[in-house]
Motif scaffolding. Structure first.
Motif, short mmCIF file in Angstrom:
data_model
loop_
_atom_site.label_atom_id
_atom_site.label_comp_id
_atom_site.label_asym_id
_atom_site.label_seq_id
_atom_site.Cartn_x
_atom_site.Cartn_y
_atom_site.Cartn_z
N VAL A 263 0.90 -1.25 -0.02
CA VAL A 263 0.09 0.09 0.17
C VAL A 263 0.94 1.22 0.02
CG1 VAL A 263 -1.67 1.31 1.17
CG2 VAL A 263 -1.97 -1.16 1.05
N VAL A 264 1.76 1.39 1.04
CA VAL A 264 2.62 2.56 1.13
C VAL A 264 3.30 2.51 0.05
CG1 VAL A 264 4.29 3.68 2.59
CG2 VAL A 264 2.16 2.54 3.63
N TYR A 265 4.04 1.33 -0.46
CA TYR A 265 5.29 1.48 -1.47
C TYR A 265 4.68 0.55 -2.59
CZ TYR A 265 8.50 3.35 2.03
OH TYR A 265 9.00 4.38 2.72
N ARG A 266 3.29 0.63 -2.93
CA ARG A 266 3.05 -0.11 -3.99
C ARG A 266 3.79 0.06 -5.38
NH1 ARG A 266 -0.60 3.54 -2.59
NH2 ARG A 266 -1.46 5.15 -3.93
N HIS A 267 4.20 1.13 -5.82
CA HIS A 267 4.66 1.30 -6.84
C HIS A 267 6.09 0.60 -6.76
CE1 HIS A 267 2.38 5.19 -8.28
NE2 HIS A 267 1.76 3.74 -8.62
N ARG A 268 6.98 0.73 -5.88
CA ARG A 268 8.15 0.26 -5.63
C ARG A 268 7.81 -1.42 -5.68
NH1 ARG A 268 11.81 3.39 -1.10
NH2 ARG A 268 11.23 5.56 -2.15
N ALA A 269 6.73 -1.96 -5.18
CA ALA A 269 6.35 -3.38 -5.12
C ALA A 269 6.26 -3.80 -6.48
CB ALA A 269 5.20 -3.64 -4.24
N LEU A 270 5.74 -3.16 -7.27
CA LEU A 270 5.57 -3.62 -8.52
C LEU A 270 6.76 -3.40 -9.39
CD1 LEU A 270 3.62 -3.81 -11.27
CD2 LEU A 270 3.66 -1.41 -11.67
N VAL A 271 7.56 -2.60 -9.22
CA VAL A 271 9.04 -2.79 -9.85
C VAL A 271 9.69 -3.91 -9.44
CG1 VAL A 271 11.03 -1.62 -10.04
CG2 VAL A 271 9.10 -0.22 -10.18
N GLY A 272 9.69 -4.10 -7.82
CA GLY A 272 10.54 -5.15 -7.65
C GLY A 272 9.91 -6.66 -8.01
N LEU A 273 8.61 -6.72 -8.07
CA LEU A 273 7.94 -8.27 -8.72
C LEU A 273 8.35 -8.25 -9.85
CD1 LEU A 273 6.31 -10.42 -8.02
CD2 LEU A 273 4.33 -9.09 -8.33
N ALA A 274 8.13 -7.08 -10.76
CA ALA A 274 8.45 -7.11 -12.36
C ALA A 274 9.96 -7.77 -12.39
CB ALA A 274 8.10 -5.95 -12.92
N LEU A 275 10.90 -6.80 -11.73
CA LEU A 275 12.20 -7.41 -11.83
C LEU A 275 12.70 -8.70 -11.42
CD1 LEU A 275 14.07 -4.04 -10.71
CD2 LEU A 275 13.46 -4.82 -13.06
N GLY A 380 21.47 -8.91 -11.11
CA GLY A 380 21.81 -8.62 -9.89
C GLY A 380 21.28 -7.47 -9.46
N ALA A 381 20.94 -6.56 -10.25
CA ALA A 381 20.05 -5.13 -10.07
C ALA A 381 18.62 -5.61 -9.29
CB ALA A 381 19.97 -4.16 -11.25
N ALA A 382 18.30 -6.59 -9.74
CA ALA A 382 16.91 -6.95 -9.16
C ALA A 382 16.92 -7.26 -7.61
CB ALA A 382 16.26 -8.03 -9.90
N TYR A 383 18.03 -7.77 -7.25
CA TYR A 383 18.13 -8.11 -5.95
C TYR A 383 18.61 -6.86 -5.18
CZ TYR A 383 17.81 -13.22 -6.78
OH TYR A 383 17.25 -14.31 -7.14
N LEU A 384 19.36 -6.06 -5.64
CA LEU A 384 19.91 -4.65 -5.31
C LEU A 384 18.63 -3.96 -5.02
CD1 LEU A 384 21.95 -2.46 -4.77
CD2 LEU A 384 21.94 -1.96 -7.01
N THR A 385 17.63 -3.80 -5.70
CA THR A 385 16.48 -3.18 -5.84
C THR A 385 15.83 -3.44 -4.52
OG1 THR A 385 16.54 -2.57 -8.01
CG2 THR A 385 14.38 -2.24 -6.92
N ALA A 438 11.93 -13.15 -23.03
CA ALA A 438 12.43 -11.90 -23.51
C ALA A 438 11.38 -10.72 -23.21
CB ALA A 438 12.43 -12.07 -24.99
N ALA A 439 9.87 -11.25 -23.59
CA ALA A 439 8.96 -10.12 -23.38
C ALA A 439 8.91 -9.94 -21.73
CB ALA A 439 7.53 -11.00 -23.74
N LEU A 440 9.04 -10.75 -21.06
CA LEU A 440 9.03 -10.51 -19.45
C LEU A 440 10.27 -9.33 -19.18
CD1 LEU A 440 8.47 -13.88 -17.77
CD2 LEU A 440 7.05 -12.07 -17.78
N MET A 441 11.29 -9.55 -19.78
CA MET A 441 12.41 -8.72 -19.51
C MET A 441 12.02 -7.31 -20.02
SD MET A 441 14.90 -10.24 -17.83
CE MET A 441 16.65 -9.43 -18.04
N LEU A 442 11.53 -7.08 -21.25
CA LEU A 442 11.17 -5.89 -21.69
C LEU A 442 9.79 -5.27 -21.06
CD1 LEU A 442 10.88 -6.71 -25.52
CD2 LEU A 442 12.64 -5.19 -24.33
N ALA A 443 9.17 -5.96 -20.32
CA ALA A 443 7.94 -5.55 -19.64
C ALA A 443 8.44 -4.90 -18.33
CB ALA A 443 6.92 -6.49 -19.19
#
Length: 472
Positions: A263-275, A380-385, A438-443
């Motif tokens: 809720v508080v960090y929902r946009h960050r959560a979206l990024v983390g999950l996608a990565l 590696g950047a996904a885990y960093l994020t 490939a599609a997942l990486m671009l998304a």
């Protein structure tokens, strides 16, 4: 508890690089070496497991065993992530390594598919738990200005384990040297032997002072901080110490954890999950089944697979090593977006070359080397994020949640899916799997560009304010 001011985070961030930080990186970062070893061995011994007179695995069985390892990693990450935030970093990075040692040794004694999958699941649980305990500790120990490049190189060390596994398989699966039925069992013992040495090294790593402060253990945090500064020697840098005002807490309720994350960090959560989901599918689908592709479509013998894995592993390690510093200088948002996007495009092109039989086994390996030079930095950047964009009180569990969700969505079924596609004998069927990756990486690249966080050079408390902080 009453509010208290502390300068512990500022004292950690003002340090210059020292031998203490190198010890932290080696003793804790070896988790990635162990995971790389396990994953590479699982791929390299696929042919031996299929040829084993005792096991007689099919392509689908090999994929199922890989999925069991990943499922264990998901469960282990969540369980030990929760325990790491409650009980401390140090206790858990001993417990998780112990579970890995037991699971790895037991795998070498497997007698059929169920036992092999069970022991792989336990091994994965240990590694998954390590990710939560280790990544949170490293993030909290490393000064802010070094955090990005350090984390990427540590994550890239996965491929040192990959190279070790590939080199070991060349000897242990060579019938001229040893019976492959014994060789694959010895291969799985390597990680356990390496882990024993790591246990000794970890005795010299203290509890995270940041975790101690949040839990009200100020005297212990100050003592450990004094020891770290003494061990750093001339590594202490000058600078203003900005205090942090907090109200210590014993633990964070799960309701607050998930409200903060989604809720508080929902946009960050979206990024983390996608990565995390994109890189999980990308790696688990392709790397776990690469040995099957080489053997089925190119006729590469099982005892020669390692020769193709070695250069592949080298390129994966060189990517974060060469690109890591740009995540601290150019910034997280542009670099993560770029590495994810270029990886997706290159994977699609390489998949087409494979599908239309335009490349040999050696040429396909060169293509994968180019793809994964960038993809390794992206992963590696996904885990960093996910390890730096959420508050310290829930850092380990946040790592666990996004690792587990990403792996469950993008990775757990990926080896089995690719195993089934490979079993069809159709290159076009395998291409479908590559195009999904490939599609997942671009998304994920798009999500990062829209909602990514500029965390470079900032203290963790500035990237995500602690839940226990007091502003009045």
């Amino acid at each position: 508890m009453a509010p208290v001011e502390t300068v512990i985070p500022a004292r950690l961030d003002r340090l210059a690089w020292s031998r203490f930080h190198t010890l932290v990186v080696v003793a804790l970062g070896v988790t990635w070496v162990l995971d790389g070893l396990e994953v590479t061995l699982a791929g390299s011994v696929a042919g031996a497991l299929k040829a084993s007179p005792r096991l007689q695995f099919s392509d689908a069985d090999v994929g199922l065993a890989s999925t069991a390892y990943l499922a264990g990693a998901v469960a282990g990450a969540v369980l030990f992530g929760w325990m790491t935030d409650r009980l401390g970093r140090r206790l858990m990075f001993f417990a998780t390594l112990g579970l890995y040692l037991v699971g790895g040794a037991a795998t070498a004694l497997s007698w059929d598919l169920p036992s092999f999958c069970l022991f792989r699941l336990l091994t994965g649980a240990g590694i998954g738990g390590e990710y939560s305990a280790i990544n949170s500790t490293i993030q909290e120990m490393i000064p802010a200005r070094y955090r990005g490049r350090t984390d990427l190189v540590i994550n890239g060390s996965f491929w040192i384990g990959g190279a070790l596994g590939a080199a070991s398989s060349l000897a242990l699966l060579d019938p001229a040297i040893i019976d492959p039925e014994i060789g694959w069992r010895l291969a799985f013992m390597i990680g356990s032997l390496l882990g024993l040495a790591v246990l000794v090294m970890r005795r010299f790593i203290p509890e995270s002072p940041r975790w101690l402060v949040i839990h009200g253990r100020f005297a212990e945090a100050d003592l450990i901080m004094d020891e770290i500064e003494a061990r750093a020697g001339n590594g202490k840098a000058t600078g203003t110490l900005t205090p942090l005002r907090i109200r210590p807490r014993r633990f964070t309720p799960l309701r607050e954890v998930f409200h903060t994350l989604f809720v508080v960090y929902r946009h960050r959560a979206l990024v983390g999950l996608a990565l995390m989901a994109a890189q999980a599918f990308f790696y688990n689908a392709i790397f776990f089944t690469y040995a099957l592709v080489l053997s089925r479509f190119y006729g590469v013998p099982a005892n020669q697979i390692g020769w193709f894995i070695l250069p592949f592993a080298l390129a994966n390690f060189m990517g974060p090593l060469a690109l890591g510093r740009f995540f601290d200088t150019l910034g997280r948002r542009p670099m993560i977006t770029f590495t994810y996007a270029i990886s997706g495009v290159l994977l699609a092109l390489s998949g087409l070359l494979f599908a239309f039989e335009w490349v040999s086994a050696a040429q396909l390996t060169i293509a994968w080397m180019i793809v994964f030079f960038f993809a390794s930095a992206a992963a590696g950047a996904a885990y960093l994020t996910v390890s730096e964009i959420f508050p310290v009180e829930i850092r380990a569990l946040a790592i666990a949640v996004f690792y587990a969700a990403g792996t469950a969505i993008g990775g757990a079924g990926a080896p089995y899916l690719l195993g089934v596609l490979i079993a069809t004998g159709s290159r076009m069927s395998v291409l479908i799997g590559y195009l999904i990756g490939a599609a997942l990486m671009l998304a994920a690249a798009l999500a990062q560009w829209l909602y990514g966080v500029a965390a470079e050079g900032k203290p963790l408390e500035a990237v995500a304010q602690p839940l226990s902080s007091v502003t009045d």
